[in-house]
Design a protein around this motif. Structure first.
Motif, PDB file in Angstrom:
ATOM      1  N   ALA A  17      -8.808   7.452   5.690  1.00  0.00           N
ATOM      2  CA  ALA A  17      -9.227   8.738   6.266  1.00  0.00           C
ATOM      3  C   ALA A  17      -8.245   9.838   5.894  1.00  0.00           C
ATOM      4  N   LYS A  18      -6.953   9.516   5.944  1.00  0.00           N
ATOM      5  CA  LYS A  18      -5.937  10.498   5.577  1.00  0.00           C
ATOM      6  C   LYS A  18      -6.030  10.823   4.093  1.00  0.00           C
ATOM      7  N   GLN A  19      -6.334   9.835   3.275  1.00  0.00           N
ATOM      8  CA  GLN A  19      -6.487  10.060   1.831  1.00  0.00           C
ATOM      9  C   GLN A  19      -7.623  11.049   1.566  1.00  0.00           C
ATOM     10  N   GLN A  20      -8.748  10.873   2.259  1.00  0.00           N
ATOM     11  CA  GLN A  20      -9.882  11.778   2.062  1.00  0.00           C
ATOM     12  C   GLN A  20      -9.536  13.205   2.509  1.00  0.00           C
ATOM     13  N   GLN A  21      -8.798  13.300   3.609  1.00  0.00           N
ATOM     14  CA  GLN A  21      -8.396  14.624   4.092  1.00  0.00           C
ATOM     15  C   GLN A  21      -7.461  15.308   3.092  1.00  0.00           C
ATOM     16  N   LEU A  22      -6.547  14.536   2.534  1.00  0.00           N
ATOM     17  CA  LEU A  22      -5.614  15.091   1.560  1.00  0.00           C
ATOM     18  C   LEU A  22      -6.335  15.527   0.288  1.00  0.00           C
ATOM     19  N   ILE A  23      -7.280  14.715  -0.172  1.00  0.00           N
ATOM     20  CA  ILE A  23      -8.064  15.082  -1.368  1.00  0.00           C
ATOM     21  C   ILE A  23      -8.829  16.376  -1.121  1.00  0.00           C
ATOM     22  N   ALA A  24      -9.376  16.519   0.095  1.00  0.00           N
ATOM     23  CA  ALA A  24     -10.131  17.734   0.424  1.00  0.00           C
ATOM     24  C   ALA A  24      -9.228  18.964   0.395  1.00  0.00           C
ATOM     25  N   LEU A  25      -8.010  18.840   0.925  1.00  0.00           N
ATOM     26  CA  LEU A  25      -7.092  19.978   0.934  1.00  0.00           C
ATOM     27  C   LEU A  25      -6.618  20.332  -0.475  1.00  0.00           C
ATOM     28  N   ALA A  26      -6.312  19.310  -1.295  1.00  0.00           N
ATOM     29  CA  ALA A  26      -5.884  19.566  -2.683  1.00  0.00           C
ATOM     30  C   ALA A  26      -7.015  20.216  -3.480  1.00  0.00           C
ATOM     31  N   ALA A  71      -7.345  23.872  -2.410  1.00  0.00           N
ATOM     32  CA  ALA A  71      -6.297  24.704  -3.016  1.00  0.00           C
ATOM     33  C   ALA A  71      -6.642  25.038  -4.463  1.00  0.00           C
ATOM     34  N   ARG A  72      -7.144  24.036  -5.199  1.00  0.00           N
ATOM     35  CA  ARG A  72      -7.503  24.269  -6.610  1.00  0.00           C
ATOM     36  C   ARG A  72      -8.612  25.306  -6.736  1.00  0.00           C
ATOM     37  N   GLU A  73      -9.555  25.289  -5.797  1.00  0.00           N
ATOM     38  CA  GLU A  73     -10.656  26.257  -5.846  1.00  0.00           C
ATOM     39  C   GLU A  73     -10.158  27.690  -5.743  1.00  0.00           C
ATOM     40  N   PHE A  74      -9.006  27.895  -5.082  1.00  0.00           N
ATOM     41  CA  PHE A  74      -8.421  29.228  -4.951  1.00  0.00           C
ATOM     42  C   PHE A  74      -7.278  29.442  -5.945  1.00  0.00           C
ATOM     43  N   ASN A  75      -7.176  28.547  -6.930  1.00  0.00           N
ATOM     44  CA  ASN A  75      -6.133  28.640  -7.960  1.00  0.00           C
ATOM     45  C   ASN A  75      -4.737  28.608  -7.349  1.00  0.00           C
ATOM     46  N   VAL A  76      -4.564  27.758  -6.343  1.00  0.00           N
ATOM     47  CA  VAL A  76      -3.291  27.602  -5.648  1.00  0.00           C
ATOM     48  C   VAL A  76      -2.774  26.189  -5.902  1.00  0.00           C
ATOM     49  N   GLY A 131      -5.081  14.533  -7.242  1.00  0.00           N
ATOM     50  CA  GLY A 131      -4.958  15.808  -7.958  1.00  0.00           C
ATOM     51  C   GLY A 131      -3.904  16.728  -7.388  1.00  0.00           C
ATOM     52  N   VAL A 132      -2.960  16.177  -6.617  1.00  0.00           N
ATOM     53  CA  VAL A 132      -1.858  16.981  -6.084  1.00  0.00           C
ATOM     54  C   VAL A 132      -0.951  17.416  -7.239  1.00  0.00           C
ATOM     55  N   ASP A 133      -0.464  18.649  -7.194  1.00  0.00           N
ATOM     56  CA  ASP A 133       0.327  19.188  -8.310  1.00  0.00           C
ATOM     57  C   ASP A 133       1.797  18.784  -8.248  1.00  0.00           C
ATOM     58  N   TYR A 134       2.394  18.803  -7.040  1.00  0.00           N
ATOM     59  CA  TYR A 134       3.830  18.542  -6.910  1.00  0.00           C
ATOM     60  C   TYR A 134       4.082  17.648  -5.708  1.00  0.00           C
ATOM     61  N   VAL A 135       5.229  16.974  -5.738  1.00  0.00           N
ATOM     62  CA  VAL A 135       5.643  16.136  -4.610  1.00  0.00           C
ATOM     63  C   VAL A 135       7.104  16.413  -4.295  1.00  0.00           C
ATOM     64  N   GLN A 136       7.472  16.154  -3.023  1.00  0.00           N
ATOM     65  CA  GLN A 136       8.839  16.367  -2.568  1.00  0.00           C
ATOM     66  C   GLN A 136       9.109  15.369  -1.450  1.00  0.00           C
ATOM     67  N   GLY A 137      10.297  14.793  -1.431  1.00  0.00           N
ATOM     68  CA  GLY A 137      10.611  13.862  -0.351  1.00  0.00           C
ATOM     69  C   GLY A 137      11.878  13.078  -0.619  1.00  0.00           C
ATOM     70  N   ASN A 138      12.379  12.418   0.429  1.00  0.00           N
ATOM     71  CA  ASN A 138      13.629  11.662   0.321  1.00  0.00           C
ATOM     72  C   ASN A 138      13.504  10.457  -0.586  1.00  0.00           C
ATOM     73  N   PHE A 139      12.265   9.936  -0.733  1.00  0.00           N
ATOM     74  CA  PHE A 139      12.088   8.804  -1.648  1.00  0.00           C
ATOM     75  C   PHE A 139      12.422   9.222  -3.081  1.00  0.00           C
ATOM     76  N   LEU A 140      12.068  10.427  -3.445  1.00  0.00           N
ATOM     77  CA  LEU A 140      12.344  10.937  -4.790  1.00  0.00           C
ATOM     78  C   LEU A 140      13.804  11.354  -4.910  1.00  0.00           C
ATOM     79  N   GLN A 141      14.296  12.098  -3.945  1.00  0.00           N
ATOM     80  CA  GLN A 141      15.713  12.468  -3.907  1.00  0.00           C
ATOM     81  C   GLN A 141      16.002  13.191  -2.613  1.00  0.00           C
ATOM     82  N   ARG A 142      17.078  12.819  -1.966  1.00  0.00           N
ATOM     83  CA  ARG A 142      17.510  13.493  -0.748  1.00  0.00           C
ATOM     84  C   ARG A 142      18.106  14.851  -1.106  1.00  0.00           C
ATOM     85  N   PRO A 143      18.130  15.790  -0.162  1.00  0.00           N
ATOM     86  CA  PRO A 143      18.766  17.087  -0.450  1.00  0.00           C
ATOM     87  C   PRO A 143      20.202  16.898  -0.920  1.00  0.00           C
ATOM     88  N   SER A 144      20.575  17.644  -1.947  1.00  0.00           N
ATOM     89  CA  SER A 144      21.879  17.483  -2.597  1.00  0.00           C
ATOM     90  C   SER A 144      22.515  18.845  -2.813  1.00  0.00           C
TER      91      SER A 144
END
Length: 693
Positions: free
Chosen positions: A636-645, A648-653, A673-686
């Motif tokens: 359900a969360k996956q479908q919600q995320l796909i809808a939001l992404a 955003a694309r429809e508004f060129n965001v 189809g998400v454009d960017y990701v951010q999080g501690n798994f990728l890298q903690r703030p440095s």
């Protein structure tokens, strides 16, 4: 400053070092302090002048090893203002003079004519300094004009430039004041047509120069103006001579005259007044309580009151009788207010009311009295158990305020969002902002953290840390989120969650934001000069974006560190955007003018997020971090995320998902189809700007 107090650096073209030393010694005898660089040929003329900051070239044309034609050719290619003097043999003076002039030399001097040499060098150096001073003044003028243009664009006053009775230019506030859609439409309208007939002789005299040409200081007039829709308003007009593109013109600053506070608006008391006029008057009255920095000078309560079931009333009684009932209701409401505040009718069934100096208890009591007394004709005053004829929402405005439109919208939302089945149809103040919430939730014993914040501001103890925003689509932009950390006097580290709320309650959050903006822009400048394609995301708090002068602070910082606006992205939290749409909308428009990018953080929490995308020109949306938690196991969360992404694309965001904590979520995000990701798994703030692998 005299030439003798300046340091002259000479570039001498000669193969004989002793000859160069003789020339330098001759100049020093006459008080011309000089240093020199000697080259035998003109092969590296441009490089040497640039690297050693040479001010003047002396070429020994009598030196057999110097190819004079080669020197002339190299000099003509120079991209610098460097005077060129040739020293030649006296017996060849006439022939060399023509060649020297064609080669760009400023003078031709005989080999042993020391007096001529001293005079020529002094003259050329003096002229060079004057040219440099003129260029510096021109650059300062350009920057002043640029800053003037930026101030004109963001000021709330109407500013226009008029020449020969026509508009040359005008800011958006001026267009809005007169109701014109764009500058082209305004330029097609004669300037005199903006004023009432009885005012036009005075304005015509002003245009003819009878007043403006003799002005020692700006001329101020009170004028009656006419909008594009033929409605009228009074304004103060400040006129002064000016210049646009080196052509003389008249600069005009126009401010609408506010209606006196505490008077009832004719839109609520006279049938002839329109709801549109009432709305404009109400917004003007709100602004009259607030200074240019959006600080509330006179705290007030704003009420929004509307007739219940007005559509059914018009349907049952018919249009004419229904409108007559609403008109009678407006008269009864005006009587109930009894001159205590500024009342305006903003539409057929809605009224706005401003009352100064009420406490929360007094505002609630006043709203309950209005509910009881403001009745449709033919109805008795409301008694216990009886349903009132109107509903009301209100809240108190103090400290720093949002735009007038946002203030009215907040009261309106409190009105329509209340459970009207409940007894007492009033909806009091609820926190419409994080700042209000933070003030209400203040904890005791936080004086120590406030003291640490003040110490950090005074001693530059704040630091930026960076978390990369990584592209899933192959973007080569180095995007980072810039986060603020605080070090106290004992070098103890505090994260934002430890001090942001106390900073809001203590009124220090804007100072922290300004520090972060300037520090981020400085880092961008350093990294860009080092060849890195970096862009930083910076948060703006509510107190900061409500200050209309913040845009000038941003412009000053961009200019100070020679940074382009499109290297910087400003983030607003979604819950703040909803309650401050007009304030943020104006700021976003201004940020776009200086090419900055704009993002909404914690996107996706409101019921209809597409409204934000429709209302604001966004570049990014950062989805709230809860979307990334256990994403791989939640269809359900996956479908919600796909809808939001997709939205955003429809508004060129571009979409960014934050809070990524595991590898499985990355596959889902890429598929969505998400454009960017951010999080501690990728890298903690440095504290360093390096993506760790």
């Amino acid at each position: 400053m005299s030439v003798q107090n300046q340091t002259l650096t000479l570039l001498i073209v000669t193969s004989e070092t002793s000859e160069a030393e003789r020339l330098i010694g001759t100049l020093r005898e006459d008080g011309l302090a000089a240093t020199s660089v000697t080259i035998p040929q003109a092969d590296r003329l441009q490089d040497v002048i640039t690297q050693r900051s040479c001010d003047m070239i002396l070429c020994c044309g009598y030196d057999r090893d110097v190819d004079l034609d080669h020197v002339f050719a190299a000099y003509r290619k120079l991209d610098a203002d460097v005077p060129f003097i040739v020293i030649g043999e006296a017996d060849r003076h006439a022939g060399d003079l023509i060649k020297a002039r064609r080669g760009g030399a400023r003078d031709l001097i005989g080999r042993n004519d020391n007096e001529h040499l001293k005079l020529a060098v002094s003259r050329e150096f003096t002229d060079l300094l004057k040219r440099r001073e003129a260029r510096a003044l021109n650059e300062r003028l350009r920057l002043c004009e640029q800053r003037d243009r930026e101030l004109i664009d963001v000021t709330s006053a109407g500013v226009a430039f008029v020449q020969d009775g026509l508009h040359i230019d005008a800011n958006q506030a001026y267009l809005d004041l007169f109701g014109y859609a764009d500058l082209d439409e305004l330029q097609a309208t004669p300037f005199l047509d903006l004023f009432m007939p009885e005012q036009q002789k005075q304005i015509r005299d002003l245009l003819r120069g009878g007043d403006a040409s003799s002005l020692g200081e700006p001329l101020e007039l009170t004028v009656a103006c006419r909008r594009a829709d033929v409605s009228q308003f009074k304004a103060r007009l400040l006129a002064a001579p000016s210049e646009v593109d080196h052509e003389p013109c008249l600069r005009l600053i126009l401010n609408a005259i506010d209606a006196p506070a505490g008077t009832a608006n004719t839109g609520a008391t006279q049938p002839a007044a329109t709801s549109e006029t009432g709305l404009a008057s109400l917004l003007t009255e709100i602004d009259a309580h607030i200074d240019s920095e959006r600080i509330v000078e006179r705290p007030f309560a704003i009420f929004y009151l509307r007739v219940k079931s007005s559509a059914r009333l018009l349907r049952d009684l018919g249009l004419i009788h229904g409108l007559e009932k609403l008109k009678e209701f407006a008269e009864i409401l005006t009587s109930s207010v009894a001159g205590r505040g500024f009342l305006a009718r903003v539409n057929d069934d809605g009224f706005g009311l401003i009352v100064d100096g009420l406490s929360e208890f007094e505002a609630k009591a006043f709203a309950e009295r209005l509910i009881a007394t403001a009745r449709l004709t033919g109805q008795a005053a409301a008694r216990d158990g009886e349903e009132p004829d109107c509903e009301i929402g209100y809240y108190l405005v103090r400290d720093r305020a949002a735009a007038a439109e946002d203030i009215l919208d907040a009261a309106y939302r409190l009105c329509i969002g209340h459970d009207f089945a409940a007894q007492g149809q009033t909806s009091g103040q609820s926190p419409s902002s994080l700042a209000a919430g933070a003030h209400q939730e203040g904890e005791e014993g936080e004086a120590d953290i406030v003291r640490k914040i003040e110490y950090a501001l005074q001693n530059d103890q704040f630091k930026l840390v960076y978390q990369p925003i990584i592209s899933l689509m192959g973007d080569n932009q180095e995007n980072y989120s810039a986060l603020v950390r605080l070090f106290d006097e004992h070098e103890t580290l505090y994260e934002a969650k430890d001090f942001i709320d106390p900073a809001i309650r203590a009124g220090l959050i804007e100072q922290i934001d300004k520090w972060a903006i300037r520090a981020a822009i400085q880092v961008i400048g350093e990294q860009r000069r080092a060849g890195h394609n970096i862009s930083l995301f910076v948060n703006l708090s509510e107190d900061t974006f409500r200050n209309p002068n913040i845009i000038l602070w941003i412009c000053d910082c961009l200019r100070e560190f020679d940074v382009r606006g499109n290297w910087l992205t400003f983030q607003f939290q979604e819950e703040l955007v909803v309650g401050n749409l007009a304030s943020i909308g104006k700021l976003v428009e201004t940020l776009k003018k200086i090419k900055c990018r704009v993002a909404v953080n914690r996107f996706g929490s409101i019921e209809r997020p597409e409204l934000l995308l429709q209302g604001l020109k966004l570049d990014y949306v950062l989805l709230q971090s809860s979307f990334a938690q256990e994403l791989a196991d939640d269809p359900a969360k996956q479908q919600q995320l796909i809808a939001l992404a997709t939205l955003a694309r429809e508004f060129n965001v571009k979409s960014i998902v934050t809070g990524v904590e595991d590898a499985r979520a990355l596959t889902v995000l890429w598929t969505a189809g998400v454009d960017y990701v951010q999080g501690n798994f990728l890298q903690r703030p440095s504290p360093t700007l390096e993506v760790q692998t």
